[in-house]
Design a protein around this motif. Structure first.
Motif, PDB file in Angstrom:
ATOM      1  N   VAL A   6      36.467  44.413  50.338  1.00 58.96           N
ATOM      2  CA  VAL A   6      36.753  44.069  48.938  1.00 58.96           C
ATOM      3  C   VAL A   6      35.939  42.862  48.449  1.00 58.96           C
ATOM      4  N   ALA A   7      35.650  41.910  49.342  1.00 54.67           N
ATOM      5  CA  ALA A   7      34.968  40.678  48.934  1.00 54.67           C
ATOM      6  C   ALA A   7      33.646  40.980  48.241  1.00 54.67           C
ATOM      7  N   GLU A   8      33.428  40.305  47.139  1.00 62.91           N
ATOM      8  CA  GLU A   8      32.170  40.392  46.380  1.00 62.91           C
ATOM      9  C   GLU A   8      31.949  41.748  45.699  1.00 62.91           C
ATOM     10  N   GLN A   9      32.894  42.646  45.791  1.00 64.02           N
ATOM     11  CA  GLN A   9      32.716  43.964  45.173  1.00 64.02           C
ATOM     12  C   GLN A   9      33.158  43.941  43.710  1.00 64.02           C
TER      13      GLN A   9
ATOM     14  N   ILE B  58      35.205  45.275  40.634  1.00 68.94           N
ATOM     15  CA  ILE B  58      36.515  45.930  40.592  1.00 68.94           C
ATOM     16  C   ILE B  58      36.348  47.254  39.856  1.00 68.94           C
ATOM     17  N   SER B  59      35.922  48.241  40.612  1.00 72.07           N
ATOM     18  CA  SER B  59      35.595  49.556  40.059  1.00 72.07           C
ATOM     19  C   SER B  59      36.712  50.542  40.357  1.00 72.07           C
TER      20      SER B  59
ATOM     21  N   ILE C 244      39.436  50.389  43.530  1.00 68.05           N
ATOM     22  CA  ILE C 244      40.883  50.477  43.310  1.00 68.05           C
ATOM     23  C   ILE C 244      41.457  51.677  44.063  1.00 68.05           C
ATOM     24  N   GLU C 245      40.732  52.784  44.018  1.00 72.34           N
ATOM     25  CA  GLU C 245      41.170  53.992  44.738  1.00 72.34           C
ATOM     26  C   GLU C 245      41.259  53.720  46.240  1.00 72.34           C
ATOM     27  N   ALA C 246      40.275  52.979  46.752  1.00 68.94           N
ATOM     28  CA  ALA C 246      40.264  52.664  48.184  1.00 68.94           C
ATOM     29  C   ALA C 246      41.432  51.762  48.555  1.00 68.94           C
TER      30      ALA C 246
END
Length: 261
Positions: free
Chosen positions: A217-220, A222-223, A227-229
């Motif tokens: 999740v870090a630096e990703q 927020i797509s 969220i699905e993952a």
């Protein structure tokens, strides 16, 4: 195994100790191979719940050892690529070790040694330790360690310390988030033990999954896919044996079975 590392396992905790204090625990290709092997094998062991990386002497790790640097000075680009790839692989193995890892920093950390600390999940430092990304002084860059160091200290601090090669103290390392705790030298072991108690009292499966969660999740952005993952992640852990046991034990006001083992 050479005399560069000492590995001990006790009460579900593995301790890897750098033990070449006479050269400030600097590493070479042999030590890199041994650290890779140690983290790889300990990460797969069912009797290990956490791994501590420690060192002996006045320095935690001063980066590359001088004899190795002398050899590298004559390397071709292809030889340099192969050499750097081994260091990069060691850092990846450390970072992705399925078990939580703690750097117990008892002394100074320079150059490549910064990568060792940054690749661990948690870091505790004595208040007397100094830190330095000294590469630019040698006409080099901290390229291989940069993915881990920048994650640990943030881009803003990296802009300063990568470019200036200034030495900074443990208080500054704590302020920028590079280490989590700063303690007096005689309190280092107790603080590490406190963290280990927290790690080993939690669900082993959840700790492993949380480590992956932070990395994913870090630096990703927020797509929708992120969220699905995360939705799938909580659903999977809730439906797992340890997830069910953890919730049931909480509701029933009893200890979970992983604390009874």
């Amino acid at each position: 195994m050479s005399n560069a590392l000492r590995i001990e396992t006790q009460a579900q905790v593995a301790r890897i100790t750098l033990c070449r204090p006479e050269i400030r625990n600097a590493f070479n290709d042999e030590v890199i191979a041994e650290l890779s092997e140690a983290f790889q094998s300990l990460g797969q062991r069912d009797d290990v719940r956490a791994v501590v990386l420690a060192a002996e002497g006045p320095a935690f790790c001063a980066g590359a050892d001088l004899n190795w640097m002398r050899r590298m000075a004559d390397y071709t680009r292809e030889e340099n690529l192969a050499d750097a790839a081994k260091l990069a692989e060691m850092l990846r193995v450390m970072y992705e070790c399925p078990k939580p890892t703690i750097a117990a920093v008892q002394g100074d950390v320079y150059a490549g040694g910064m990568g060792l600390v940054a690749a661990c999940d948690l870091a505790v430092s004595v208040d007397s330790a100094n830190y330095c990304l000294s590469e630019v002084k040698l006409g080099l860059i901290p390229a291989t360690i940069s993915p881990y160091v920048i994650r640990a200290m943030g881009a803003r601090a990296a802009h300063r310390y990568f470019l200036t090669a200034e030495r900074f103290n443990a208080a500054e390392a704590h302020r920028i988030g590079f280490v989590h705790e700063v303690v007096a030298a005689d309190a280092l072991d107790a603080k590490v033990d406190e963290m280990l108690k927290a790690l080993t009292s939690a669900s082993p499966n959840a700790v492993r999954a949380c480590k992956r969660l932070v990395q994913d999740v870090a630096e990703q952005a927020i797509s929708a896919s992120l969220i699905e993952a995360t939705v799938a992640g909580i659903a999977d852990i809730r439906a797992s044996d340890e997830g069910r046991e953890g919730v049931q034990s909480f509701l029933q006001k009893r200890k979970p079975n992983w604390l009874l083992a």
